[in-house]
Design an enzyme around this catalytic site. Structure first.
Site, PDB file in Angstrom:
ATOM      1  N   GLU A 259      18.933  18.149 -23.199  1.00 30.31           N
ATOM      2  CA  GLU A 259      17.612  17.574 -23.522  1.00 30.31           C
ATOM      3  C   GLU A 259      17.718  16.166 -24.097  1.00 30.31           C
ATOM      4  O   GLU A 259      16.727  15.438 -24.125  1.00 30.31           O
ATOM      5  CB  GLU A 259      16.780  18.448 -24.488  1.00 30.31           C
ATOM      6  CG  GLU A 259      16.530  19.850 -23.997  1.00 30.31           C
ATOM      7  CD  GLU A 259      15.621  20.654 -24.922  1.00 30.31           C
ATOM      8  OE1 GLU A 259      14.788  20.077 -25.642  1.00 30.31           O
ATOM      9  OE2 GLU A 259      15.754  21.890 -24.912  1.00 30.31           O
TER      10      GLU A 259
ATOM     11  N   GLU B  28      13.963  19.404 -35.359  1.00 33.88           N
ATOM     12  CA  GLU B  28      14.704  20.438 -34.632  1.00 33.88           C
ATOM     13  C   GLU B  28      14.827  19.929 -33.207  1.00 33.88           C
ATOM     14  O   GLU B  28      13.941  20.102 -32.391  1.00 33.88           O
ATOM     15  CB  GLU B  28      13.976  21.776 -34.723  1.00 33.88           C
ATOM     16  CG  GLU B  28      14.881  22.936 -34.424  1.00 33.88           C
ATOM     17  CD  GLU B  28      15.121  23.128 -32.938  1.00 33.88           C
ATOM     18  OE1 GLU B  28      15.939  22.372 -32.349  1.00 33.88           O
ATOM     19  OE2 GLU B  28      14.499  24.031 -32.378  1.00 33.88           O
TER      20      GLU B  28
HETATM   21  N1  LIG Z   1      10.635  11.403 -28.284  1.00 32.90           N
HETATM   22  C1  LIG Z   1       9.817  12.323 -28.786  1.00 32.90           C
HETATM   23  N2  LIG Z   1       8.690  11.962 -29.455  1.00 32.90           N
HETATM   24  C2  LIG Z   1       7.839  12.907 -29.936  1.00 32.90           C
HETATM   25  N3  LIG Z   1       8.044  14.220 -29.767  1.00 32.90           N
HETATM   26  C3  LIG Z   1       9.151  14.637 -29.105  1.00 32.90           C
HETATM   27  C4  LIG Z   1      10.078  13.719 -28.595  1.00 32.90           C
HETATM   28  N4  LIG Z   1      11.065  14.400 -27.967  1.00 32.90           N
HETATM   29  C5  LIG Z   1      10.766  15.701 -28.098  1.00 32.90           C
HETATM   30  N5  LIG Z   1       9.619  15.851 -28.784  1.00 32.90           N
HETATM   31  C6  LIG Z   1       8.976  17.114 -29.162  1.00 32.90           C
HETATM   32  O1  LIG Z   1       9.874  17.760 -30.034  1.00 32.90           O
HETATM   33  C7  LIG Z   1       9.660  19.148 -30.038  1.00 32.90           C
HETATM   34  C8  LIG Z   1      11.027  19.834 -30.072  1.00 32.90           C
HETATM   35  S1  LIG Z   1      10.925  21.587 -30.284  1.00 32.90           S
HETATM   36  C9  LIG Z   1      10.765  21.768 -32.044  1.00 32.90           C
HETATM   37  C10 LIG Z   1       9.326  21.970 -32.500  1.00 32.90           C
HETATM   38  C11 LIG Z   1       9.150  22.181 -34.012  1.00 32.90           C
HETATM   39  N6  LIG Z   1       9.661  21.065 -34.782  1.00 32.90           N
HETATM   40  C12 LIG Z   1       9.845  23.447 -34.451  1.00 32.90           C
HETATM   41  O2  LIG Z   1      10.881  23.349 -35.085  1.00 32.90           O
HETATM   42  O3  LIG Z   1       9.355  24.530 -34.138  1.00 32.90           O
HETATM   43  C13 LIG Z   1       8.835  19.447 -28.795  1.00 32.90           C
HETATM   44  O4  LIG Z   1       7.537  19.860 -29.165  1.00 32.90           O
HETATM   45  C14 LIG Z   1       8.806  18.119 -28.041  1.00 32.90           C
HETATM   46  O5  LIG Z   1       7.609  17.901 -27.322  1.00 32.90           O
END
Ligand SMILES: Nc1ncnc2c1ncn2[C@@H]1O[C@H](CSCC[C@H](N)C(=O)O)[C@@H](O)[C@H]1O
Ligand SMILES: Nc1ncnc2c1ncn2[C@@H]1O[C@H](CSCC[C@H](N)C(=O)O)[C@@H](O)[C@H]1O
Lengths: 359, 359
Positions: free
Chosen positions: A128, A119
């Site tokens: 983002e 997501e």
């Molecule tokens: N390059 C990267 N490597 C690892 N995690 C990442 C990332 N870019 C973003 N994230 C993580 O991705 C998440 C996006 S929000 C979605 C969170 C969860 N999958 C849900 O659906 O509820 C955040 O927690 C952020 O810290």
């Protein structure tokens, strides 16, 4: 080149709060779409290996395991990984879900995977710039036969009516009135003439109040014309180059009589269709379009036109849209709307050109 | 070691907005104190060289020049330097004030200076840790005979009464109620048991609502006991080592009958006294103590004790106070209050120990 420390301070930090994860987990439209996409397409998960890019609380990884995945790699850049690990264990899935704390760009997996779920969508889809990380994950870790969840994503724009413009204009005007009082006082009491800063101050305030897009939950009847797609992404094949700039010329006709064009609304949808050779049994859609009953935490982005322009049913808008990343922060966007209005009568109005920041 | 990029993203960025500079320039108590300190002590400025550390809009540099300085170096880390340059020029002082864009730690001046002026004070004096930069400037650029503006600074604490604790406790409780509803829904609709995250979530929320100090403009009658000094700084001689930790044991007696101890208030004052060999003609004080008519943008920091404790005139508090920089961000603080209450009757209450974050 992105400074990792700065990126963490500006971007990742918010995701390390359970409060913020909870906001996403409380978005029913979002949750239903992912939940259904998984549990109505168990054939994609059953016995397969899955990578969850940015697992946050771990929710998508847990569902994938519950749907029968053989192994799930749940990668999360922030300390939230520790909470995800707890949650996986409490739901008796530690044999299937492996939580890995680290950036997806940095970590290595012991194998390639059948499914990448993530997501990654920000406001207006691409804010983002997290889809970059999904692309990176896909190119490194998805099997040639693998499936992307979601599989497709689209950006939409539409002409809208809104009182936000008047509101923001009046906020801006109040702020300038205040400035003039401040300027007088500073001269009177402290002997310094501030008038040379009036222009930069007003530009700063204009940017803040009028040129920054606004989060809003639009009512569907605020959309006064046909919506148009400005970007269509196949998550299996898109490259960073494909998304780093979005450019489109689209047209929209006003569908409401005797109204005001107050700006543009922007939103997105994503679809879960599997892949051609291995399609979904049930295609699922997650849309963030204006809706009375199914609003999301993403809402829509509103780009204000001020003053509003009289519009009427049958008027035609030719909109040239472009979006680029801001130079200071690759996760924020700069947007430009050009607009030519041909009235129903055939009369062409003076063309518009407006720049906005998605902050 | 501080990452410069991160420090800019977290700290300096706000100062690059005129809006924020204007807030400081609109603080009459602050402005009057600096204005009077300069113009009632022209002998310190007339014909002398001055360094303004963190000139922002340029205001203190401009006043120094107006008071007769021969040369003023106005150093500012952010793009605000450009606005300062404009302002200097518009006030016809470009022959005297030289604006230099850069960190005070990085730049070099062509000469040592007679006066260092700076408005470096953060919430509860030391938040932002900007005094480190003033110390650095002083050690590198102040002549042995030089004067510091301000010359002295003090931190104060006092027992207070406040409804904020009840408010924040109820915010916290509401947030937890919401969590329980969220937990039930997530189990019912999405098959995931979140209960293992209840404890970390409640800790996160407790930190946010109850353990983070609050900005407040206290009414003087909310101060229910004698105020005590926990730190006294001579700006001419203090070292970073002297301020990196603040530790003090102080006592305070309750001065109000039949009241509630709801927490501690923290504030500061600074003085402009020149230096022993070259004193001020008019000593000026800038205080941020609770006041009905002279409140400042700094307000006071409130540290909540919950539940409140019955207190009475003549009760005695022995408070052990300590403040350290937070490991994650050297510009933020962690504070600990220990408190032994001996009631007027002689009865000793169970001792208290509370930690807070200044964010
Ligand atoms: N390059 C990267 N490597 C690892 N995690 C990442 C990332 N870019 C973003 N994230 C993580 O991705 C998440 C996006 S929000 C979605 C969170 C969860 N999958 C849900 O659906 O509820 C955040 O927690 C952020 O810290
Ligand atoms: N190390 C450093 N080097 C240069 N400028 C600094 C600095 N640390 C803080 N500053 C600047 O110091 C200013 C403090 S706010 C005070 C601004 C101005 N002197 C006034 O009194 O109105 C901010 O503009 C900040 O950007």
């Amino acid at each position: 080149v992105v400074d990792k420390g700065v990126d963490f301070a500006q971007y990742f930090c918010t995701y390390s709060f359970l409060y913020h994860q909870k906001e996403m987990l409380s978005d029913r439209v979002r949750m239903d779409a992912y939940f259904n996409s998984i549990f109505q397409n168990k054939h994609h998960f059953n016995g397969r290996t899955v990578l969850d890019v940015g697992t946050g609380s771990g929710i998508l990884a847990i569902w994938s395991a519950q749907a029968g995945a053989r192994k799930v790699y749940a990668v999360e850049a922030t300390k939230m990984a520790e909470h995800a690990r707890l949650l996986v264990k409490a739901n008796n899935l530690e044999g299937v879900v492996e939580v890995i704390e680290g950036s997806i760009e940095d970590i290595t997996l012991p194998e390639k995977v059948d499914v990448i779920i993530s997501e990654w969508m920000g406001y207006f889809l691409l804010r983002e710039s997290m889809f970059d990380s999904v692309i990176c994950a896909r190119d490194r870790w998805l099997k040639p036969t693998g499936v992307m969840y979601p599989s497709h994503a689209r950006m939409w724009i539409a002409p809208i009516r809104s009182a936000l413009g008047d509101q923001k204009m009046s906020d801006y005007e109040l702020s300038m009135e205040d400035w003039y009082g401040f300027m007088d006082d500073t001269k009177t009491y402290y002997g310094v003439d501030m008038s040379v800063l009036t222009k930069p101050f007003s530009e700063e305030q204009r940017k803040y109040y009028l040129k920054t897009s606004l989060w809003n939950n639009l009512h569907p009847n605020q959309v006064i014309g046909s919506a148009a797609i400005v970007k269509d992404i196949d998550c299996l094949t898109a490259t960073v180059e494909d998304i780093v700039e979005v450019k489109a010329s689209v047209s929209s006709s006003i569908t409401v009589e005797n109204t005001w064009l107050c700006g543009y609304g922007g939103w997105f949808d994503v679809h879960f269709r599997g892949r051609n050779e291995d399609p979904a049994q049930q295609e699922i859609e997650l849309t963030t379009a204006p809706s009375m009953e199914n609003s999301t935490h993403w809402g829509q982005q509103v780009f204000i036109l001020h003053p509003p322009i009289r519009a009427n049913e049958g008027d035609n808008l030719n909109v040239s849209f472009s979006m680029n990343r801001s130079k200071e922060n690759h996760r924020l966007m700069e947007v430009e709307f050009g607009c030519e209005i041909t009235q129903y009568s055939g009369k062409l109005l003076p063309s518009l050109r407006n720049k906005f920041f998605i902050e």
